[in-house]
Design a protein around this motif. Structure first.
Motif, PDB file in Angstrom:
ATOM      1  N   GLN A  69      -1.473  -5.100  13.512  1.00  8.35           N
ATOM      2  CA  GLN A  69      -0.502  -5.440  12.475  1.00  8.35           C
ATOM      3  C   GLN A  69       0.689  -6.204  13.033  1.00  8.35           C
ATOM      4  OE1 GLN A  69      -0.688  -4.258   8.973  1.00  8.35           O
ATOM      5  NE2 GLN A  69      -2.776  -4.174   9.702  1.00  8.35           N
ATOM      6  N   ARG A 121      -5.851  -7.047  19.842  1.00  3.70           N
ATOM      7  CA  ARG A 121      -5.676  -8.343  20.463  1.00  3.70           C
ATOM      8  C   ARG A 121      -4.734  -8.237  21.624  1.00  3.70           C
ATOM      9  NH1 ARG A 121      -4.756 -12.346  15.643  1.00  3.70           N
ATOM     10  NH2 ARG A 121      -6.545 -11.811  14.376  1.00  3.70           N
ATOM     11  N   ARG A 165     -10.095   1.877  15.449  1.00  8.48           N
ATOM     12  CA  ARG A 165     -10.906   0.777  14.946  1.00  8.48           C
ATOM     13  C   ARG A 165     -10.031  -0.453  14.747  1.00  8.48           C
ATOM     14  NH1 ARG A 165     -11.097   3.099   9.042  1.00  8.48           N
ATOM     15  NH2 ARG A 165      -9.171   3.974   9.589  1.00  8.48           N
ATOM     16  N   GLY A 166     -10.669  -1.514  14.631  1.00  8.44           N
ATOM     17  CA  GLY A 166      -9.922  -2.745  14.425  1.00  8.44           C
ATOM     18  C   GLY A 166      -9.783  -3.494  15.719  1.00  8.44           C
ATOM     19  N   ARG A 167      -9.568  -4.736  15.613  1.00 12.59           N
ATOM     20  CA  ARG A 167      -9.540  -5.512  16.811  1.00 12.59           C
ATOM     21  C   ARG A 167      -8.211  -5.343  17.498  1.00 12.59           C
ATOM     22  NH1 ARG A 167     -11.620 -11.520  16.729  1.00 12.59           N
ATOM     23  NH2 ARG A 167      -9.433 -11.964  16.371  1.00 12.59           N
ATOM     24  N   LYS A 182       3.577  -1.512   3.500  1.00 11.45           N
ATOM     25  CA  LYS A 182       3.188  -0.129   3.267  1.00 11.45           C
ATOM     26  C   LYS A 182       4.447   0.677   3.038  1.00 11.45           C
ATOM     27  CE  LYS A 182      -0.730  -0.412   6.378  1.00 11.45           C
ATOM     28  NZ  LYS A 182      -1.286   0.051   7.644  1.00 11.45           N
ATOM     29  N   ILE A 233       0.856  -1.183   0.000  1.00  8.77           N
ATOM     30  CA  ILE A 233       0.000   0.000   0.000  1.00  8.77           C
ATOM     31  C   ILE A 233       0.892   1.232   0.000  1.00  8.77           C
ATOM     32  CG2 ILE A 233      -1.710   1.256   1.357  1.00  8.77           C
ATOM     33  CD1 ILE A 233      -2.835  -1.280   0.359  1.00  8.77           C
TER      34      ILE A 233
END
Lengths: 344, 921
Positions: free
Chosen positions: B169, B641, B637-639, B840, B157
């Motif tokens: 990530q 963990r 946003r996003g999980r 990225k 990206i």
């Protein structure tokens, strides 16, 4: 893996074969010495429902199944590029070369509602949507929420045209939606400029992420709104993705059924379904094939196929339109044809 | 787990308790055996329900799917018929072949096999194959036109600026399985076993069926320890958990009934107005990056520490606005009308700061005056507003509104409200406050209801009028029949200030209502107490106004922000922040009221108002004096963990690019300090070894600050420029001569301007993104390469090497993966971060390594952030491929990056590298 709570246990099929239908080997041919990784029937054009193709090494071969167990070779293509791919359902061969993936392609599927759309899963960790007619790469499903390793399998949702599911070596199954990008898909049909000038978009976030397996997920297929997927755990799992409307990307998985497949603990063994998804066939490491009735609960094992000479791992099977013919391609480069024995 | 509804699993699991219960005396009415049998039967029931459920779901799905597949079948049949029309893109040749194929298919004997005219883009090969033999390998394969294979890469990206890695990530703590190309099968790679057991501790929620078992069992066998134990065993949880769950279940059951009756009114109150401003501003606090001035900054992340500069900007001060009343409800007008009793509050900022003669005069005159209110009024207005005739009109028009206040307060000359105000709540107010408060409360409620009803009105009229007045004053001057309009205004303002509305009779205006109220008051004045009450009501009302009742939380919050921005200027606060919500006068009252409260709370008679004022500042602008931690409830946003890792391989470094040969001096990551005074030994910047930057809290005079440059001629391109020498870009905020203009509108946006002395800073290229066009192409060396589109000169800035900012630990973990694939995009940035351009980045990530490069990389501090710039080492012509020296640490360089031995390089490394190398910064 976390223990399944009581009350949410999957229904597991019993391995005792019901012999609902019997198959016998009607043909066997050796394509070459190289392992065959994929075999698939054409489901797109009803004229060619008896046409199938195999992929192995750098060769794609197109065959036709004829009555009496005869297999006719129709055509074969050799390409320097293709390493391991499973051809999507064959179609009119407006052959185009698609350049874009950074590495080899593991699977291609055709959108049954719009056959000019194909989706490919690649080793470069992306899934791409192509328009065969115009040769455009429309969307790339990768990025921040994308796969973290090779993508092994991908499938279009049978009715929801926006939806695809992909799975791969990062142990996850991801469901993507291209609803917001549909304008680009439409644009791709009318694009007259160079394909490379098309504004290819990235879809960075899947709408659902499921960690059903704890190892490579090498095959997934939609079964209606459910998903069939398999890893190296000697079973195919049928589960339902339960998405949360509010927070995309999150949700839970309800594992409904399991279809055990013994000796199926190596990866890159793919199963196949007939046209109406009534049954699925999968080979295993020892050259046996298990035919499961998919949509009964508990699952019923239709048949267990084995042959004394079939010892090599079966990489993929292909079921014909009505499930009466099962083809399997093996690591040793052979193709076996099994035909259903007509009921008396 | 057994699939079929068989109890075997539970029976196995529950055997031990069974045994123990056998040996025990069965004194309990319900033995464990019974409990178990109950649980078992329930389990069976649940399992049966489950399989039924699955069956139903599948059946449902099957029906749907049946429709779909038959539809697909139909469409595939249609495709056959409309084949020719369908493939419009196919050439005529294709159509012909299709026909041929069909014809052949029909004509050829089945056993003979047939073929399809699979058209193919190469016409020459598309000829139908001759009769194919129905056996193996008789077909001549068609060679596809060769498509030149792309060099492998992983989909990535584009990033135009660095991004900090988000938690999801991370590869740390995650298991990764590798496919060994040579060995054939997969191998699992993870740092430790602990990483694999990751989800064990995750708290599992009770699912519906478990609740069911739980409830039914207890219902049947009662709540006993034994029952709990067996249940716990069955559900593989601790008895305590089970018990807690049971209790919550019971509670929920009860609540279900109650909750239905619950009135929904309370919910309605929770409109946005009731919300705290803090909460409303939370997203601003959390998501707005004060360094990049964007929301949701990907580089610095959300929930940064809030750092407030010690050098505070002066509150907004507009000279023109000082004296003129801001509108109909300006506190100035109101104040003046009250002057006789209310000695102006010294806290009034402009009184304090300006203490204009005007004001003093007004005060004197007002104190002198005890004559007819009209005379007083006129005198006052003439005095204060003599400057502008417009304003006079204004004040006169608003007189009718002000009047009642005079009238009411005038009969009670003996009581000095000023005292009351200055000394906080005096004895009287104290005495009365309770009663009054009650009264006020009742009144307020009534009024508030009215107000709510007429809110839209007052919103329009109230908020429009102050601004409108100015506009209107002009026509009014010319037009003498402005009275109706002014009446309107008065009325509307009355509604807005609903407290007045109770007194004036409807349809009567001006003098009449006021006189009536006087009469009223006179009548009631026989009762001193009551009269006083009225009065205090009047005065206290102002204070009470400022209390919780009429000021909603958000309004208070806005007011406080207003104080920070505008200082104690009610006009500006009312106009800019509380427009339509509160009038200037109300704001003023609230302001003074809260001061009084403060003084009162201090319970110190000697507490000077000044002090109170400063204290107010302390409270109101509290944020200034301490670094507030932003609340963390807004997550990205996003999980997220939970990560758990053990770090065993610290000595294990992966391949990373770097910039200098120096091994041990990485740049230090800058984090703004929150010092409020000149930085001392405790300063985090000082401790960390970085300079203070403009984002620090410390004053500009801080000795640890980087002062920027004063370059005059060098264009900041040589080491003479202190910025350049320190590997920093010039900062327009800090450097003296390095400016950025807004461009002249001819496309030269952001180009450093040619100042009068012809000075142009050339050391802001990264900041201004003045990079060269870089092209991506097949490298002449290997794989992909980066190429230059245009000619550039020596030391020209080419572009930035962007990527994800990851921690060193993460980089080591990722490095292991990348080394396996033999391509690494890691780049050491500073002591805290490594840049990873793997997924990225930008095109410069494809620039290859060369021992004799034409570019060099440099870590540069740009506005507090370290960034990697790629510069031309020499003149580079258009189309040339870019190379730079990755400067791998000698012993970690991959084989291809080592300088040839013949060249006699100083890089000597004996042992074959263990495969971990990195670009170093």
């Amino acid at each position: 893996m976390a223990k399944t709570p009581i009350g949410l246990e999957p229904v597991v099929g019993s391995l005792t074969s019901t012999k609902k239908r019997e198959y016998r080997v009607t043909n066997r041919l050796q394509e070459g010495k190289r392992p065959l990784y994929a075999v698939i029937f054409n489901f797109i054009d009803s004229r060619y429902f008896n046409v199938f193709a195999t992929v192995g090494g750098n060769r794609v071969t197109v065959y036709q199944c004829l009555e009496g167990g005869v297999i006719a070779v129709l055509q074969s293509y050799v390409d320097e590029d293709i390493r391991r791919m499973s051809l999507s359902t064959l179609n009119e061969k407006i052959h185009k070369s698609f350049v874009g993936h950074g590495d080899s392609i593991n699977e291609i599927r055709t959108q049954p509602l719009k056959p000019s759309l194909i989706v490919s899963a690649s080793k470069d960790e992306s899934v791409r949507l192509w328009n065969v007619h115009t040769g455009i790469c429309i969307l790339i499903f990768a990025g921040a929420g994308g796969h973290r390793n090779e993508v092994l399998s991908v499938d279009f949702h049978p009715s929801d045209i926006y939806r695809i599911a992909s799975c791969g070596m990062d142990n996850t199954v991801k469901i993507w939606s291209m609803k917001e990008f549909w304008t680009y898909v439409e644009k791709s049909f009318t694009w007259t400029d160079l394909p490379s000038k098309f504004p290819t978009k990235y879809v960075q976030f899947p709408v659902f992420l499921a960690s059903v397996h704890s190892n490579y997920v090498d095959c997934n297929r939609w079964l209606g709104d459910f998903i069939l997927s398999k890893s190296v755990d000697n079973e195919i799992v049928l589960w339902e993705p339960k998405m949360k409307e509010q927070s995309p990307g999150e949700g839970t998985v309800d594992i409904l059924q399991k279809y055990p497949v013994p000796e199926c603990d190596i990866w890159f063994i793919k199963f196949s379904c007939d046209f109406h998804y009534n049954s699925a066939a999968i080979g295993n490491r020892e050259g046996k094939i298990f035919v499961w009735e998919l949509q009964s609960s508990p699952p019923v094992l239709i048949a267990r196929l084995s042959h004394a000479q079939s010892k090599s791992p079966i990489r993929q099977t292909a079921m014909s339109f009505d499930g009466s013919t099962i083809l399997c391609c093996c690591e040793d480069g052979t193709i076996w044809r099994w035909d259903a024995v007509p009921a008396n | 787990m057994t699939a079929n509804p068989s109890p075997s699993a539970s029976a196995d699991g529950s055997e031990p308790p069974k045994d123990s219960s056998m040996t025990q005396v069965e004194e309990k009415s319900v033995s464990s055996k019974e409990i178990l049998s109950v649980i078992d039967s329930l389990k069976k029931q649940v399992a049966a329900n489950r399989s039924l459920f699955v069956k139903e779901r599948l059946e449902e799905n099957r029906k749907k799917l049946g429709d779909i597949t038959s539809h697909l079948y139909k469409s595939s049949n249609e495709r056959r018929s409309s084949w020719i029309g369908d493939t419009d893109s196919a050439s005529d040749l294709l159509t012909k072949r299709q026909k041929d194929a069909i014809g052949m298919q029909n004509g050829i004997d089945l056993s003979n096999g047939d073929k399809d005219g699979y058209s193919y883009q190469e016409p020459s090969t598309a000829v139908l194959m001759g009769s194919s033999i129905p056996v193996k390998n008789a077909v001549r394969p068609i060679k596809l036109t060769e498509v030149k294979k792309l060099p492998p890469y992983t989909t990535w990206i584009f990033l135009d600026r660095n991004q900090r890695m988000t938690e999801d990530q991370s590869v740390v703590g995650r298991r990764r399985i590798y496919y060994d190309q040579n060995g054939g099968e997969a191998l699992i790679c993870s740092d430790s076993e602990e990483e694999i057991i990751e989800d064990d501790e995750e708290k599992k929620d009770f699912v519906g069926s478990e609740d069911f078992i739980l409830r039914m069992t207890i219902k049947e066998v009662g709540l006993s320890d034994r029952a709990l134990e067996s249940l716990a065993q069955c559900l593989s949880r601790s008895p305590a958990e089970v018990k807690a769950r049971y209790e919550t279940l019971m509670k929920e059951e009860k609540d279900v009934g109650a909750s239905e009756n619950r009135d929904t009114e309370a919910q309605n109150w929770n409109s946005f107005l009731e919300k705290d401003l803090e909460a409303a501003l939370d997203s601003f606090d959390n998501l707005f990056c004060r360094r990049c001035l964007v929301f949701d900054c990907r580089l610095h992340g959300c929930s940064q520490d809030l750092i407030f500069p010690a050098d505070k900007q002066n509150p907004w001060n507009h000279p023109d606005e000082e004296k003129a009343p801001c509108g109909l409800h300006c506190y100035r007008l109101a104040l003046k009308s009250e002057r006789n009793d209310t000695v102006r509050s010294p806290m009034n900022p402009d009184d304090k700061s300006n203490s204009s003669s005007d004001g003093i005069a007004a005060q004197i005159s007002s104190s002198k005056k005890s004559a007819g209110p009209s005379a007083r009024r006129k005198a006052k207005s003439s005095q204060s507003e003599s400057a502008s005739s417009n304003a006079r009109n204004l004040s006169e028009s608003s007189d009718s509104e002000i009047r009642p206040e005079h009238e009411e307060s005038s009969p009670i000359p003996q009581l000095s409200p000023s005292k009351n105000k200055i000394a906080g709540k005096s004895g009287i107010s104290k005495r009365n406050s309770k009663r009054v408060a009650e009264r006020v409360l009742i009144c307020m409620r009534k009024r508030q209801k009215k107000m709510a009803a007429s809110e839209s009105d007052s919103l329009v009229s109230g908020c429009v009028s102050p601004t409108d007045m100015k506009l209107r004053s002009n026509p009014r001057k010319q037009n003498e029949d402005a009275t109706p309009s002014s009446h309107k205004d008065v009325k509307s303002s009355n509604i807005g200030r609903s407290r007045r509305k109770d007194w004036p009779l409807k349809g009567v205006q001006g003098e009449v209502p006021s006189s009536e109220t006087i009469n009223d008051l006179a009548l009631t004045s026989s009762n001193d107490c009551l009269r006083r009450e009225e009065f205090v009501d009047e005065n206290l009302g102002k204070e009470e106004l400022s209390d919780d009742k009429s000021w909603k939380a958000v309004e208070k919050g806005l007011f406080e922000k207003g104080l920070e921005i505008f200082g104690r200027n009610s006009c500006l606060i009312a106009r800019n922040l509380l427009n339509g919500l509160k009038t200037c006068w109300e704001v003023f009252q609230y302001m003074t009221g809260s001061d009084n409260k403060l003084a009162y709370h201090a319970a110190d008679g000697g507490l000077s108002l000044l002090e109170g004022c400063s204290k107010y500042d302390l409270n109101g602008a509290m944020g200034n004096n301490e670094v507030r931690r932003r609340s963390r409830f807004l997550r990205r946003r996003g999980r997220v963990r939970r990560l758990k890792y053990t770090w065993k391989s610290t000595a294990y470094h992966s391949i990373r690019k770097r910039i200098t040969e120096r091994k041990d001096q990485p740049c230090r990551q800058y984090n703004p300090c929150s010092c409020q005074t000149a930085c001392g030994k405790q300063c985090s910047c000082l401790l960390n070894g970085t300079c203070c930057e403009k984002y620090c809290g410390c004053p500009k005079s801080c000795k640890n600050r980087f002062r920027g440059c004063h370059c005059a001629k060098s264009q900041c391109r040589s080491r003479q420029c202190p910025c350049f020498a320190a590997d920093r870009e010039c900062d327009p905020d800090v450097c003296r001569n390095c400016w950025v203009s807004c461009g002249d509108g001819t496309g030269s946006l952001g180009v450093p301007p040619q100042r009068g002395d012809n000075y142009e800073c050339r050391n802001m290229k990264l900041l201004l993104k003045q990079q060269q066009r870089v092209l991506l192409g097949r490298s002449d060396v290997s794989g992909w390469g980066a190429f230059l589109k245009n000619n550039v000169g020596k030391h020209e800035y080419l572009g930035e090497y962007t990527g994800e900012l990851i921690s060193h630990r993460e980089a080591d973990k990722r490095g292991k993966i990348y080394d396996r694939e033999n391509s690494s995009f890691l780049f050491n940035l500073n002591d805290q971060f490594v840049l990873d351009a793997y997924r990225k980045g930008d095109k410069l990530k494809f620039a290859n390594h060369s021992p004799e490069p034409n570019c060099y990389a440099k870590v540069i501090m740009v506005a507090g952030d370290h960034r990697v710039g790629i510069f031309a080492k020499e003149r580079i012509n258009a189309g040339e491929e870019l190379f730079y020296d990755y400067r791998y640490e000698p012993d970690r360089a991959p084989a291809w990056a080592r300088k040839p031995e013949a060249s006699g390089s100083k890089k000597e490394d004996g042992a074959p590298s263990s495969g971990r190398a990195k670009k170093l910064a």
